[in-house]
Design an enzyme around this catalytic site. Sequence first.
Site, PDB file in Angstrom:
ATOM      1  N   CYS A   1       0.818  -1.220   0.000  1.00 13.47           N
ATOM      2  CA  CYS A   1       0.000   0.000   0.000  1.00 13.47           C
ATOM      3  C   CYS A   1       0.849   1.265   0.000  1.00 13.47           C
ATOM      4  CB  CYS A   1      -0.946  -0.006   1.207  1.00 13.47           C
ATOM      5  SG  CYS A   1      -2.341  -1.145   0.991  1.00 13.47           S
TER       6      CYS A   1
ATOM      7  N   ASP B   1     -14.536   7.405   1.009  1.00 11.74           N
ATOM      8  CA  ASP B   1     -14.747   6.240   1.855  1.00 11.74           C
ATOM      9  C   ASP B   1     -14.016   5.032   1.288  1.00 11.74           C
ATOM     10  OD1 ASP B   1     -15.893   4.719   4.005  1.00 11.74           O
ATOM     11  OD2 ASP B   1     -17.561   6.119   3.985  1.00 11.74           O
TER      12      ASP B   1
ATOM     13  N   ASP C   1     -11.794  -3.619   2.778  1.00 13.78           N
ATOM     14  CA  ASP C   1     -12.677  -2.473   2.565  1.00 13.78           C
ATOM     15  C   ASP C   1     -14.149  -2.837   2.775  1.00 13.78           C
ATOM     16  OD1 ASP C   1     -10.600  -0.756   2.025  1.00 13.78           O
ATOM     17  OD2 ASP C   1     -10.737  -0.974  -0.150  1.00 13.78           O
TER      18      ASP C   1
ATOM     19  N   GLY D   1     -11.592 -12.848 -13.637  1.00 12.14           N
ATOM     20  CA  GLY D   1     -10.698 -11.709 -13.498  1.00 12.14           C
ATOM     21  C   GLY D   1     -10.048 -11.351 -14.815  1.00 12.14           C
TER      22      GLY D   1
END
Length: 345
Positions: A16, A48, A89, A136
Site C-alpha cells: 500500500c 470512503d 474495505d 478476473g
Amino acid sequence: METEVKLTKLASCAGCGAKMGAGTLAKMLEGFKTHSDPNLIVGYDKSDDASVYKIDENTALIQTTDFFPPIVDDPYLYGRIAATNAMSDVYAMGGEPKLALNIMCAANSMSDDTIREILRGGYDAAYEAGAIITGGHTIKGAEPIYGLAVSGFVHPDKVLTNSNAKPGDNLILTKPLGVGIITTGAKADMVEKSLLDKIYTQMATLNKTARDIMVKYSVHSCTDVTGFGLMGHSYEMAQGSNVTVHIKANDVPYHKEAFELASMGLIPEGAYRNRRYAEAGVKLKRDIPLALQDIFFDPQTSGGLMFALPEEEAEACLEELKKFIPEAKIIGYVTEKQDSYIILE
C-alpha cells in the site's frame, strides 16, 4: 517458496506504499460529471473505503477494488496479503465479501509456477472469507501487480462509513502499526526473520473477526488503516464527521522495532506523502518523538479496522475483541470540532 527472481526486486515500491496520495487523487477527480442516484448510499465523493448501492429494503451492494506491487518475495504470501487487503474495505463498511475478480499484471520474468502461487494465495484468502473468485483479468507488464475487485453485501441500515463519528465516541484500532517502516528496513536486511514472519502473518490475517465482533455494538463510523496511515485515515474520518479526533499516542499499538528503524531514517516514501496530506490538520498537545510520529503516518498494508463507538460500549467491545485479537486497543476519543481535526496527546 523461493522464486527465481525476487518479487520485491521487480517493483519500484511495495504494498500500500504504492498508493497515490489522498490529496493528489482528490484534485484529479475534481469536476468530473457523474450521475446522481437516490440508491447510491456511498460514492467516491465521500472519500470512503468502498461504494454502497441499495438494491432493496434488506440488501445493499458494496463494491471495492485494491491491488498493489509485491510487499514480500513469497508469491503465495503476496497473493494472500493482496487479497486480504482488498476484502478489508468490505469489512470496513460493515459488510461481508461474497464475490471477487482477480486483477493481475505478471512481469515477463515471472514463471508460470510463480503466477499460479500468487493466484493460489488469493483464492485461499477468499475461501477463508467465504467469498468466491469468479474470474478476473491478467496482463503482462513491467512490474507485478495483484489484487481483487470485490463485491459484498450489507443491510442498508447497517452501512458503516468513515464520516459518522460522534462526539463522546471512543476509537478502537485492531492491528498494530509499523508495517511500512519494517518492510522498508527489510530491504536493507535490517529486520530479523522472526519479526518479518510476525508482520507477514498480521498482513495475511482477515479483518473478518474484528468485523463480526464490531457489528454487535453501536458502531458509528469505521475505516481500515491502510495506505494513508493512521493520521491520513483519522484525518478523513474527522473531516467527514466534522469532529476532532484525539489520539492518545502512548495507547496506539505498534511494533516496537519500527521505532528504532524510523529513528534511523528508514521511512517509506508513502509516509512522507501522508504527512504532506494530513499534517496541516494535526496538532501536537505535547512533545512526541519524531520516530513515533513517523509510525503514525506510516502506510499500512492490510492494516486493521479503526472504528468509533459510544464510550459506554467501548470496554465491552474491546474485551470481546481481545479474546481473538490481543493487540486491539482503545487509542483515543472524539469531541466536537475544535481548532484542529486531529489532536495527538
